[in-house]
Design an enzyme around this catalytic site. Structure first.
Site, PDB file in Angstrom:
ATOM      1  N   PRO A 282      -3.171  -5.643  -0.039  1.00  0.00           N
ATOM      2  CG  PRO A 282      -2.796  -3.376   0.848  1.00  0.00           C
ATOM      3  CD  PRO A 282      -2.382  -4.934   1.129  1.00  0.00           C
ATOM      4  CG  ASN A 283      -4.832  -1.697  -3.977  1.00  0.00           C
ATOM      5  OD1 ASN A 283      -5.991  -1.538  -3.837  1.00  0.00           O
ATOM      6  ND2 ASN A 283      -4.222  -0.867  -2.892  1.00  0.00           N
TER       7      ASN A 283
ATOM      8  NE  ARG B 290      -4.916   1.373 -12.693  1.00  0.00           N
ATOM      9  CZ  ARG B 290      -4.778   1.258 -11.426  1.00  0.00           C
ATOM     10  NH1 ARG B 290      -5.813   0.625 -10.662  1.00  0.00           N
ATOM     11  NH2 ARG B 290      -3.952   1.918 -10.863  1.00  0.00           N
TER      12      ARG B 290
ATOM     13  CE1 TYR C  96       1.901  -1.726  -9.649  1.00  0.00           C
ATOM     14  CE2 TYR C  96       3.049  -3.315  -8.261  1.00  0.00           C
ATOM     15  CZ  TYR C  96       2.733  -2.119  -8.462  1.00  0.00           C
ATOM     16  OH  TYR C  96       2.666  -1.048  -7.532  1.00  0.00           O
TER      17      TYR C  96
ATOM     18  CG  ASN D 296       3.308  -8.505  -2.869  1.00  0.00           C
ATOM     19  OD1 ASN D 296       3.579  -7.598  -2.096  1.00  0.00           O
ATOM     20  ND2 ASN D 296       3.464  -8.546  -3.982  1.00  0.00           N
TER      21      ASN D 296
ATOM     22  CB  ALA E 120       0.418  -0.008   0.031  1.00  0.00           C
TER      23      ALA E 120
ATOM     24  CG  HIS F 269       6.018   0.889   0.953  1.00  0.00           C
ATOM     25  ND1 HIS F 269       7.247   0.248   0.930  1.00  0.00           N
ATOM     26  CD2 HIS F 269       5.272   0.502  -0.080  1.00  0.00           C
ATOM     27  CE1 HIS F 269       7.237  -0.331  -0.220  1.00  0.00           C
ATOM     28  NE2 HIS F 269       6.256  -0.147  -0.867  1.00  0.00           N
TER      29      HIS F 269
ATOM     30  CD  GLU G 105      10.092  -6.898   1.787  1.00  0.00           C
ATOM     31  OE1 GLU G 105      11.184  -7.209   2.205  1.00  0.00           O
ATOM     32  OE2 GLU G 105       9.600  -6.002   1.667  1.00  0.00           O
TER      33      GLU G 105
ATOM     34  CG  HIS H 260       8.186  -6.338  -2.722  1.00  0.00           C
ATOM     35  ND1 HIS H 260       6.848  -5.826  -2.194  1.00  0.00           N
ATOM     36  CD2 HIS H 260       8.864  -6.243  -1.844  1.00  0.00           C
ATOM     37  CE1 HIS H 260       6.976  -5.396  -1.005  1.00  0.00           C
ATOM     38  NE2 HIS H 260       8.324  -5.725  -0.732  1.00  0.00           N
TER      39      HIS H 260
ATOM     40  CB  SER I  72       7.644  -3.461  -8.721  1.00  0.00           C
ATOM     41  OG  SER I  72       7.352  -3.312  -7.258  1.00  0.00           O
TER      42      SER I  72
ATOM     43  NE  ARG J 209       6.747   0.978  -8.612  1.00  0.00           N
ATOM     44  CZ  ARG J 209       5.756   0.436  -7.983  1.00  0.00           C
ATOM     45  NH1 ARG J 209       5.687  -0.834  -7.216  1.00  0.00           N
ATOM     46  NH2 ARG J 209       4.762   1.205  -8.174  1.00  0.00           N
TER      47      ARG J 209
HETATM   48  O1  LIG Z   1       5.745  -4.915  -6.112  1.00  0.00           O
HETATM   49  C1  LIG Z   1       5.077  -5.257  -5.339  1.00  0.00           C
HETATM   50  O2  LIG Z   1       4.547  -6.423  -5.436  1.00  0.00           O
HETATM   51  C2  LIG Z   1       4.234  -4.371  -4.402  1.00  0.00           C
HETATM   52  O3  LIG Z   1       4.398  -4.791  -3.046  1.00  0.00           O
HETATM   53  C3  LIG Z   1       2.864  -4.098  -4.854  1.00  0.00           C
HETATM   54  C4  LIG Z   1       2.382  -2.761  -4.555  1.00  0.00           C
HETATM   55  C5  LIG Z   1       1.042  -2.454  -5.522  1.00  0.00           C
HETATM   56  C6  LIG Z   1       0.616  -1.407  -5.217  1.00  0.00           C
HETATM   57  C7  LIG Z   1      -0.731  -1.154  -5.706  1.00  0.00           C
HETATM   58  C8  LIG Z   1      -1.402  -1.897  -6.584  1.00  0.00           C
HETATM   59  C9  LIG Z   1      -0.786  -3.010  -6.859  1.00  0.00           C
HETATM   60  S1  LIG Z   1      -1.461  -4.464  -7.586  1.00  0.00           S
HETATM   61  C10 LIG Z   1      -2.155  -3.563  -8.915  1.00  0.00           C
HETATM   62  C11 LIG Z   1      -1.401  -3.094  -9.814  1.00  0.00           C
HETATM   63  C12 LIG Z   1      -2.127  -2.454 -10.968  1.00  0.00           C
HETATM   64  C13 LIG Z   1      -3.435  -2.174 -11.087  1.00  0.00           C
HETATM   65  C14 LIG Z   1      -4.364  -2.711  -9.886  1.00  0.00           C
HETATM   66  C15 LIG Z   1      -3.745  -3.304  -8.825  1.00  0.00           C
HETATM   67  C16 LIG Z   1       0.510  -3.474  -6.035  1.00  0.00           C
HETATM   68  C17 LIG Z   1       3.178  -1.748  -4.158  1.00  0.00           C
HETATM   69  O4  LIG Z   1       2.303  -1.123  -3.072  1.00  0.00           O
HETATM   70  C18 LIG Z   1       4.196  -2.035  -3.427  1.00  0.00           C
HETATM   71  O5  LIG Z   1       5.018  -0.867  -3.036  1.00  0.00           O
HETATM   72  C19 LIG Z   1       5.220  -2.912  -4.051  1.00  0.00           C
END
Ligand SMILES: O=C(O)[C@]1(O)C=C(c2cccc(Sc3ccccc3)c2)[C@@H](O)[C@H](O)C1
Length: 144
Positions: free
Chosen positions: A11-12, A19, A24, A76, A79, A82, A100, A102, A104, A109
């Site tokens: 997700p995301n 952002r 990231y 990857n 979220a 977790h 796995e 990531h 970050s 964190r």
């Molecule tokens: O570091 C990662 O790749 C991770 O898997 C990625 C995550 C993550 C969380 C929110 C958004 C995004 S991608 C993103 C970042 C900034 C703006 C929009 C989307 C990744 C986290 O949930 C994880 O804890 C860590």
């Protein structure tokens, strides 16, 4: 039959690059997928890169990796890392190497990011290297 590595993003991650570049990086997911495809060509393998905001899609794709004879999976889970016992169980069930990934380093964190249901089932983890985490994981998948 070509060696295929599934690359699954949760997700995301479709919003990557928009952002929090300090966490990231500035690469979009399309940038990362293109870098993976180029490295895969150098290595003589294929990558199948996918992203979903839905936990069940990721579970289905883990099953598909097994069913289609993929060599390994880079995951990857965002979220879901977790929270997801379902992804943990799917990784155990498919009996394929899952690495796995990531961008970050979650251990540096917030506390809630320190637990990884994915890491508890994966072959190994690459974290904290930004987009290069995926490239490192791809090379690692091919020397397993
Ligand atoms: O570091 C990662 O790749 C991770 O898997 C990625 C995550 C993550 C969380 C929110 C958004 C995004 S991608 C993103 C970042 C900034 C703006 C929009 C989307 C990744 C986290 O949930 C994880 O804890 C860590």
């Amino acid at each position: 039959m070509a060696t295929t590595i599934f690359v699954l993003n949760g997700p995301n991650l479709n919003l990557l690059g928009t952002r929090e570049p300090e966490i990231y990086g500035r690469d979009t997911l399309a940038d990362i997928d293109a870098r993976l495809a180029a490295r895969a060509e150098e290595l003589g393998v294929a990558v199948d890169c996918r992203q979903s905001n839905h936990e069940g899609d990721l579970v289905d794709w883990l099953h598909e990796a097994r069913a289609t004879g993929a060599k390994a999976v880079l995951l990857n889970a965002g979220a879901y890392t977790h929270t997801s016992v379902a992804l943990h169980d799917a990784i155990k069930a498919i009996q394929l190497p899952v690495i796995e990934v990531h961008l970050s380093n979650p251990h540096t964190r917030e506390e809630f990011r320190h637990k990884s249901y994915i890491g508890m089932a994966a072959k190994g983890t690459v974290a904290g290297f930004g987009a290069k985490s995926y490239l490192i994981a791809l090379d690692a998948a091919l020397i397993l």
